[in-house]
Design a protein around this motif. Structure first.
Motif: not given
Length: 94
Positions: A71-92
């Motif tokens: 049940n363990s995982a490593l979550v990485v946030l990948i930017p969806k676009k250049d110049g990310v400013a908010t959490v919604s700009d990332y894809m987990p």
């Protein structure tokens, strides 16, 4: 459904049980993210069964030691676009 032998759900997976599960799976759908459909597993079983059974054996060994590791995982946030400013700009990705 495969018969439970030895009176326990914690027994190792047998080749027969895995083969029965493969035969019962949908032929034209992929059971996982790898994209391999049921037809592949059925038609290539003689070639891949040793590797598949190794996976099930490893799963059995991990589950016997500590189910928390499943049940363990490593979550990485990948930017969806250049110049990310908010959490919604990332894809987990897990």
């Amino acid at each position: 459904m495969p018969e439970i032998r030895g009176g326990g759900l914690d027994n190792p997976f047998s080749e027969e049980e895995v083969w029965e599960a493969i035969k019962a799976s949908p032929a034209e759908k992929a059971p996982g993210p790898d994209g391999f459909i049921g037809v592949f597993f059925r038609s290539c079983w003689q070639t891949i069964k040793h590797d598949i059974m190794k996976v099930f054996h490893q799963f059995y060994c991990i589950a016997g030691d500590n189910l928390a590791t499943l049940n363990s995982a490593l979550v990485v946030l990948i930017p969806k676009k250049d110049g990310v400013a908010t959490v919604s700009d990332y894809m987990p990705i897990s």
